[in-house]
Design a protein around this motif. Structure first.
Motif, mmCIF file in Angstrom:
data_model
loop_
_atom_site.group_PDB
_atom_site.id
_atom_site.type_symbol
_atom_site.label_atom_id
_atom_site.label_comp_id
_atom_site.label_asym_id
_atom_site.label_seq_id
_atom_site.Cartn_x
_atom_site.Cartn_y
_atom_site.Cartn_z
ATOM 1 N N MET A 113 -21.327 -27.936 -3.654
ATOM 2 C CA MET A 113 -22.006 -27.184 -2.765
ATOM 3 C C MET A 113 -23.484 -27.089 -2.803
ATOM 4 S SD MET A 113 -21.171 -23.390 -0.893
ATOM 5 C CE MET A 113 -20.437 -23.956 0.626
ATOM 6 N N ALA A 114 -24.503 -27.186 -1.932
ATOM 7 C CA ALA A 114 -25.710 -27.151 -2.152
ATOM 8 C C ALA A 114 -26.095 -25.467 -2.319
ATOM 9 C CB ALA A 114 -26.635 -27.662 -0.838
ATOM 10 N N LYS A 115 -27.113 -25.277 -3.157
ATOM 11 C CA LYS A 115 -27.881 -24.014 -3.236
ATOM 12 C C LYS A 115 -28.256 -23.409 -1.795
ATOM 13 C CE LYS A 115 -28.712 -24.186 -8.185
ATOM 14 N NZ LYS A 115 -29.929 -24.066 -9.212
ATOM 15 N N PRO A 116 -28.171 -21.971 -1.738
ATOM 16 C CA PRO A 116 -28.560 -21.605 -0.418
ATOM 17 C C PRO A 116 -30.110 -21.258 -0.547
ATOM 18 C CG PRO A 116 -27.503 -19.871 -1.716
ATOM 19 C CD PRO A 116 -27.395 -21.111 -2.442
ATOM 20 N N VAL A 117 -30.784 -21.236 0.529
ATOM 21 C CA VAL A 117 -32.195 -20.714 0.784
ATOM 22 C C VAL A 117 -32.031 -19.189 0.942
ATOM 23 C CG1 VAL A 117 -34.393 -20.628 1.904
ATOM 24 C CG2 VAL A 117 -33.333 -22.928 1.417
ATOM 25 N N TYR A 118 -32.674 -18.322 -0.025
ATOM 26 C CA TYR A 118 -32.563 -17.004 0.171
ATOM 27 C C TYR A 118 -33.458 -16.598 1.113
ATOM 28 C CZ TYR A 118 -29.692 -15.694 -3.902
ATOM 29 O OH TYR A 118 -28.566 -15.644 -4.970
ATOM 30 N N GLU B 104 -32.251 -18.452 -10.196
ATOM 31 C CA GLU B 104 -31.153 -19.009 -10.878
ATOM 32 C C GLU B 104 -29.936 -19.639 -9.933
ATOM 33 O OE1 GLU B 104 -30.081 -18.867 -14.286
ATOM 34 O OE2 GLU B 104 -32.027 -18.113 -14.730
ATOM 35 N N LYS B 105 -29.856 -19.191 -8.816
ATOM 36 C CA LYS B 105 -28.653 -19.235 -7.639
ATOM 37 C C LYS B 105 -29.295 -20.292 -6.487
ATOM 38 C CE LYS B 105 -25.946 -15.896 -9.508
ATOM 39 N NZ LYS B 105 -25.060 -14.669 -9.194
ATOM 40 N N SER B 106 -30.548 -20.177 -6.164
ATOM 41 C CA SER B 106 -31.096 -20.752 -4.810
ATOM 42 C C SER B 106 -31.693 -22.115 -4.804
ATOM 43 C CB SER B 106 -31.892 -19.574 -4.083
ATOM 44 O OG SER B 106 -33.158 -19.610 -4.408
ATOM 45 N N ALA B 107 -32.081 -22.499 -3.658
ATOM 46 C CA ALA B 107 -32.650 -23.880 -3.553
ATOM 47 C C ALA B 107 -34.357 -23.467 -3.232
ATOM 48 C CB ALA B 107 -32.361 -24.556 -2.385
ATOM 49 N N GLY B 108 -34.500 -22.305 -2.841
ATOM 50 C CA GLY B 108 -36.046 -21.435 -2.632
ATOM 51 C C GLY B 108 -35.784 -20.127 -1.965
ATOM 52 N N ILE B 109 -36.953 -19.593 -1.455
ATOM 53 C CA ILE B 109 -37.073 -18.213 -0.983
ATOM 54 C C ILE B 109 -37.896 -18.270 0.130
ATOM 55 C CG2 ILE B 109 -37.519 -15.800 -1.367
ATOM 56 C CD1 ILE B 109 -37.030 -16.330 -4.295
#
Length: 150
Positions: free
Chosen positions: A1-6, A67-72
Protein backbone atom coordinates in the motif's frame (compact mmCIF):
# COMPACT_ATOMS: atom_id res chain seq x y z
CA UNK A 1 0.00 0.00 0.00
CA UNK A 2 1.27 3.47 -0.89
CA UNK A 3 2.24 5.82 1.88
CA UNK A 4 -0.35 8.54 2.62
CA UNK A 5 0.13 12.26 2.27
CA UNK A 6 -0.30 13.85 5.69
CA UNK A 7 -2.57 16.91 5.68
CA UNK A 8 -1.76 18.72 8.92
CA UNK A 9 -3.73 21.65 10.31
CA UNK A 10 -2.71 23.95 13.13
CA UNK A 11 -4.41 26.11 15.72
CA UNK A 12 -7.94 27.44 15.39
CA UNK A 13 -8.58 25.66 12.10
CA UNK A 14 -11.11 23.52 13.96
CA UNK A 15 -13.12 26.77 14.19
CA UNK A 16 -13.45 27.20 10.40
CA UNK A 17 -17.01 27.99 9.40
CA UNK A 18 -17.49 29.97 12.62
CA UNK A 19 -14.30 32.02 12.91
CA UNK A 20 -14.08 35.19 10.81
CA UNK A 21 -16.07 33.96 7.81
CA UNK A 22 -15.26 37.21 5.98
CA UNK A 23 -11.61 36.08 6.00
CA UNK A 24 -11.79 32.29 5.98
CA UNK A 25 -15.18 31.63 4.38
CA UNK A 26 -17.91 29.29 5.53
CA UNK A 27 -16.29 25.94 4.80
CA UNK A 28 -15.67 23.87 7.94
CA UNK A 29 -12.58 21.78 8.59
CA UNK A 30 -14.74 18.69 7.97
CA UNK A 31 -15.59 20.17 4.57
CA UNK A 32 -11.90 20.68 3.81
CA UNK A 33 -11.18 17.12 4.85
CA UNK A 34 -13.81 15.84 2.40
CA UNK A 35 -12.38 18.09 -0.34
CA UNK A 36 -8.90 16.64 0.32
CA UNK A 37 -10.16 13.06 0.28
CA UNK A 38 -11.99 13.62 -3.04
CA UNK A 39 -8.95 15.36 -4.56
CA UNK A 40 -6.68 12.58 -3.33
CA UNK A 41 -8.91 9.87 -4.80
CA UNK A 42 -8.85 11.57 -8.21
CA UNK A 43 -5.06 11.48 -8.33
CA UNK A 44 -4.47 8.23 -6.46
CA UNK A 45 -3.33 9.60 -3.10
CA UNK A 46 -4.31 8.35 0.33
CA UNK A 47 -4.87 11.16 2.84
CA UNK A 48 -4.11 11.20 6.57
CA UNK A 49 -5.93 14.36 7.75
CA UNK A 50 -5.25 15.83 11.22
CA UNK A 51 -5.72 19.02 13.27
CA UNK A 52 -4.31 20.21 16.58
CA UNK A 53 -4.06 23.44 18.52
CA UNK A 54 -0.69 22.39 19.99
CA UNK A 55 2.65 23.26 18.41
CA UNK A 56 4.48 20.24 19.87
CA UNK A 57 1.89 17.87 18.45
CA UNK A 58 2.43 19.36 14.98
CA UNK A 59 6.18 18.86 15.40
CA UNK A 60 5.57 15.22 16.43
CA UNK A 61 3.36 14.67 13.37
CA UNK A 62 5.95 16.18 11.01
CA UNK A 63 8.58 13.84 12.47
CA UNK A 64 6.19 10.89 12.14
CA UNK A 65 5.49 11.86 8.54
CA UNK A 66 9.21 11.66 7.86
CA UNK A 67 8.97 7.93 8.50
CA UNK A 68 5.45 7.07 7.37
CA UNK A 69 4.26 9.44 4.63
CA UNK A 70 4.76 10.34 1.00
CA UNK A 71 4.74 14.04 1.91
CA UNK A 72 3.03 16.76 3.90
CA UNK A 73 0.49 19.46 3.17
CA UNK A 74 0.51 21.78 6.17
CA UNK A 75 -1.65 24.70 7.14
CA UNK A 76 0.26 25.74 10.24
CA UNK A 77 -2.16 28.55 11.05
CA UNK A 78 -0.56 31.19 13.25
CA UNK A 79 2.39 28.88 13.95
CA UNK A 80 3.47 29.53 10.39
CA UNK A 81 4.51 33.02 11.45
CA UNK A 82 6.17 32.10 14.74
CA UNK A 83 7.38 28.50 14.91
CA UNK A 84 11.07 27.89 14.48
CA UNK A 85 10.35 24.43 15.92
CA UNK A 86 8.10 23.57 12.94
CA UNK A 87 10.65 25.02 10.53
CA UNK A 88 13.36 22.83 12.07
CA UNK A 89 11.13 19.72 12.07
CA UNK A 90 10.40 20.18 8.35
CA UNK A 91 14.10 20.58 7.60
CA UNK A 92 14.80 17.44 9.65
CA UNK A 93 12.55 15.29 7.42
CA UNK A 94 14.08 16.50 4.15
CA UNK A 95 13.96 15.49 1.39
CA UNK A 96 10.29 14.75 2.17
CA UNK A 97 8.20 17.21 0.16
CA UNK A 98 6.22 19.73 2.23
CA UNK A 99 3.71 22.21 0.81
CA UNK A 100 2.47 25.04 3.03
CA UNK A 101 -1.16 26.15 2.60
CA UNK A 102 -3.05 29.16 3.93
CA UNK A 103 -6.73 29.76 3.21
CA UNK A 104 -6.35 33.54 3.26
CA UNK A 105 -3.72 35.62 1.47
CA UNK A 106 -1.27 36.16 4.32
CA UNK A 107 0.50 38.88 2.29
CA UNK A 108 -2.67 40.99 2.13
CA UNK A 109 -3.31 40.88 5.87
CA UNK A 110 -1.65 42.28 8.97
CA UNK A 111 2.09 42.87 8.63
CA UNK A 112 2.94 40.23 11.25
CA UNK A 113 1.37 37.60 8.97
CA UNK A 114 3.48 38.47 5.93
CA UNK A 115 6.46 36.35 6.96
CA UNK A 116 6.28 32.58 7.04
CA UNK A 117 8.75 30.61 9.13
CA UNK A 118 7.70 27.51 7.19
CA UNK A 119 8.22 28.76 3.62
CA UNK A 120 12.05 28.58 3.62
CA UNK A 121 11.85 24.91 4.60
CA UNK A 122 8.94 23.96 2.31
CA UNK A 123 8.91 23.04 -1.36
CA UNK A 124 6.22 25.65 -1.96
CA UNK A 125 3.37 27.71 -0.56
CA UNK A 126 -0.21 28.24 -1.70
CA UNK A 127 -2.12 31.07 -0.07
CA UNK A 128 -5.24 33.10 -0.68
CA UNK A 129 -7.14 30.56 -2.75
CA UNK A 130 -9.42 29.37 0.02
CA UNK A 131 -9.99 25.68 0.69
CA UNK A 132 -9.15 24.90 -2.95
CA UNK A 133 -5.51 25.58 -2.05
CA UNK A 134 -5.42 22.21 -0.28
CA UNK A 135 -6.46 20.40 -3.47
CA UNK A 136 -3.84 22.34 -5.41
CA UNK A 137 -1.19 21.34 -2.90
CA UNK A 138 -2.16 17.68 -3.27
CA UNK A 139 -1.95 18.04 -7.04
CA UNK A 140 1.67 19.12 -6.61
CA UNK A 141 2.44 15.62 -5.28
CA UNK A 142 0.86 14.01 -8.31
CA UNK A 143 2.69 16.35 -10.70
CA UNK A 144 6.06 15.65 -9.10
CA UNK A 145 5.45 11.89 -9.23
CA UNK A 146 4.66 12.11 -12.95
CA UNK A 147 7.81 14.16 -13.58
CA UNK A 148 9.96 11.59 -11.74
CA UNK A 149 8.52 8.77 -13.86
CA UNK A 150 9.64 10.44 -17.13
Amino acid sequence: MAKPVYVLNGPNLNMLGKREPQTYGNTTLDGIEQLCRRAGEKIGLTIDFRQTNHEGVLVDWVQEAGEKSAGIVINPGAYGHTSIALHDAIRAVAPLKVVEVHISNIHARETFRHRSMIAPAAAGMICGLGPQGYAMALQAFSASDEAQER
